[in-house]
Write a protein that holds these residues in place. Structure first.
Motif: not given
Length: 590
Positions: A471-490
């Protein structure tokens, strides 16, 4: 003393020693030969050499006590001597033979410089208006290409070399970070139609200047001076290293220059390359305009046609919000442009690369892999081409071959974020999670703002069982789409279903129409295969580029035995039998 030599003769110590040396030498040669054929780590041979050296002294001890009487029992003295020798040998093997763990921190990287390797740094723009960076960068890139054709030494890839643009690091530090023995550095001063180019060849072990020169030329002589500089650098390296040049450095297809010799067309191409590498929508659009200008100035400029096609594909797939009809028009233009490039220069690597990208979009994966292989054959030092070839191999399910190819790209361009990211992706797919994390974290150090690196690292952290870190790493994603995608998964993996649902609903609302593949992945991660395959069917219907990743998605790997997975693979032109198995350790993450 006579008595000592008499005992040596009686106990056949010399014979034992000579026999041991001969046998060890032969085994080392055989081991070295076999190791080269099977790409064994160099540590294996080093460990054997240390062991053989220790064994020599053990042999002398055994010969002294047993050379004359083979049935003599070992004494306490012998046991102590042999124990001491083996202990010393173990310390030597640990100290000199076995490698230390590599650092994943870029700033602390201390690669051993390879004496037969060279990096061309980005030339400084010393023009009066400082507006010729595209030209100085282009000159550096052409020098990289020319030196790569010499075939006598390893030339570091552009991405890694350009990491040190405007760097204050000294040659020794850069040499350690890149693992090269020599650097080419220089500057360009361009005013009107006059050029002044300064070039220096520097040793990285001591920072000494091997050779330097300056060139005052008219702009129209740029192609001649490029070859002149490349030849001079190569000759200096030949002299320093005592090696022979295996290939010519004269102009070859795809070396950057237009067939007409039109310098203005060449400058337009360099400007296109400069803007394309900046990787944003406005710059990519400018890049296409410059490529079009180069073609207008020289319609037979095959490289400009190929670069235009590659840029247009990237723009359409990454930034464009055009309608389906507009996209079809763009794709038709790209197909025509690629065909023209191949007609003009059948052996142009960038043209085959562009065709491979087209075939991948058309889901003709076998044909795409063939074209990527051809591009890699024509451009063996182009880490970007080789990386895409490796990704294509993985997308067809050939993970072992793909990792070998990606490792080759990393060796050519060790500070390339893209190469490191691809290596992390494949290591994760094969269950080597700690190595995957190391590669991805290094990619983040190299290019912290690059999209998708943090989201891929979040997947790896989930596979390691650390969902909070994911979750912490996902919040650091720089692209808005991929940040939301990674957060939904994590968040889902962590058990926070309410927040995960909110992120997924927002993603569907904003990107459901153009990113169905990624939404299907999220449902697969939630153990909802019915919804996952429903979204994957949508992705296939609109030819979502994500379909290419069917075999490289660890989130879908859990369903490789589901008949619906096989059906989608066949529709996408993939062989279900090649679908990678779920590596041990991922079962817990299913």
């Amino acid at each position: 003393m006579d008595e000592f030599f008499q005992r040596l003769r009686q106990r056949k110590v010399v014979q034992w020693a000579l026999a041991y040396v001969a046998a060890s030498f032969g085994l080392i040669q055989i081991l070295d030969l076999v190791g080269q054929r099977f790409d064994w780590p160099a540590e294996i041979v080093r460990v054997f050499i240390v062991a053989a050296a220790v064994g020599f002294f053990v042999t002398l001890v055994l010969a002294w006590y047993h050379g004359e009487r083979g049935r003599q029992r070992m004494t306490t003295t012998e046991v102590l001597i042999l124990t001491a020798l083996l202990a010393v040998g173990g310390v030597l093997a640990w100290r000199f033979a076995l490698p230390t763990a590599p650092s994943t921190t870029l700033a602390k990287s201390t690669a051993v410089p390879d004496g037969k390797s060279i990096a061309v740094l980005a030339f400084a723009d010393l023009s009066p208006e400082h507006d010729q960076e595209y030209f100085s960068d282009g000159l550096s890139e052409e020098l990289i290409n020319s030196l790569g054709r010499a075939g006598a030494f390893k030339v570091m890839g552009r991405t890694s070399s350009f990491q040190f643009k405007n760097s204050k690091d000294d040659p020794r530090t850069i040499g350690q970070k890149l693992g090269v023995g020599y650097l080419v550095d220089g500057s360009v001063r361009k005013a009107a139609d006059r050029l002044r180019i300064g070039v220096a060849l520097v040793r990285t072990d001591d920072g000494s200047n091997v050779w330097s020169d300056s060139y005052d030329r008219d702009l129209k002589d740029i192609f001649a001076v490029q070859s002149e500089i490349a030849t001079a650098v190569t000759r200096q390296l030949q002299h320093s290293l005592g090696i022979a040049m295996t290939q010519t450095l004269v102009a070859e297809p795809g070396d950057g220059r237009p067939p007409s010799g039109n310098v203005e067309a060449y400058q337009a191409l360099l400007q296109g390359n400069f803007h394309s590498r900046r990787a944003d929508a406005a710059d990519e659009f400018k890049a296409m305009e410059f490529y079009e200008r180069a073609i207008a100035l020289d319609p037979r400029y095959a490289l400009a046609h190929a670069q235009l096609a590659i840029s247009a594909l990237w723009y359409a797939g990454t930034y464009s919000n055009d309608s389906a009809a507009d996209r079809e028009a763009i794709m038709a233009h790209v197909r025509s442009t690629v065909a023209t490039a191949l007609e003009l220069e059948p052996d142009l690597a960038r043209a085959h690369f562009a065709l491979a990208q087209l075939l991948r979009i058309d889901l003709r994966f076998a044909d795409a892999e063939r074209e990527f292989a051809r591009a890699a054959e024509l451009a063996p030092n182009d880490a970007g081409v080789i990386r895409q070839f490796g990704l294509m191999q993985s997308e067809r399910g050939h993970l072992g071959a793909a990792l070998v190819t990606i490792d080759r790209a990393v060796a050519l361009d060790p500070l390339s974020r893209d190469a490191l990211f691809s290596r992390g992706l494949l290591l994760d797919l094969t269950g080597r999670f700690d190595e995957a994390e190391a590669a991805l974290r290094k990619a983040i150090e190299v290019e912290p703002q690059a999209a998708t690196t943090h989201s891929q690292l979040a997947i790896t952290k989930i596979h390691q069982g650390d969902t909070a870190a994911a979750i912490a790493v996902a919040r650091e994603e720089t692209d808005p789409f991929w940040r939301r995608w990674a957060l939904a998964m994590a968040l889902s993996a962590h058990g926070d279903r309410q927040q995960a649902d909110a992120e997924l609903d927002a993603l569907i609302g904003e990107n459901g129409a153009d990113s169905p593949f990624q939404i299907g992945e999220l449902y697969a991660a939630r153990k909802n295969p019915d919804e996952a395959f429903r979204w994957l069917d949508r992705a296939l219907a609109i030819k979502d580029p994500g379909v290419n990743q069917l075999f490289t998605s660890s989130l879908l790997a859990a369903y490789r035995d589901d008949p619906r997975y096989a059906a989608i693979a066949r529709k996408a032109g993939l062989d279900p039998a090649n679908a990678p198995a779920l590596p041990e350790g991922k079962a817990a993450a299913k």
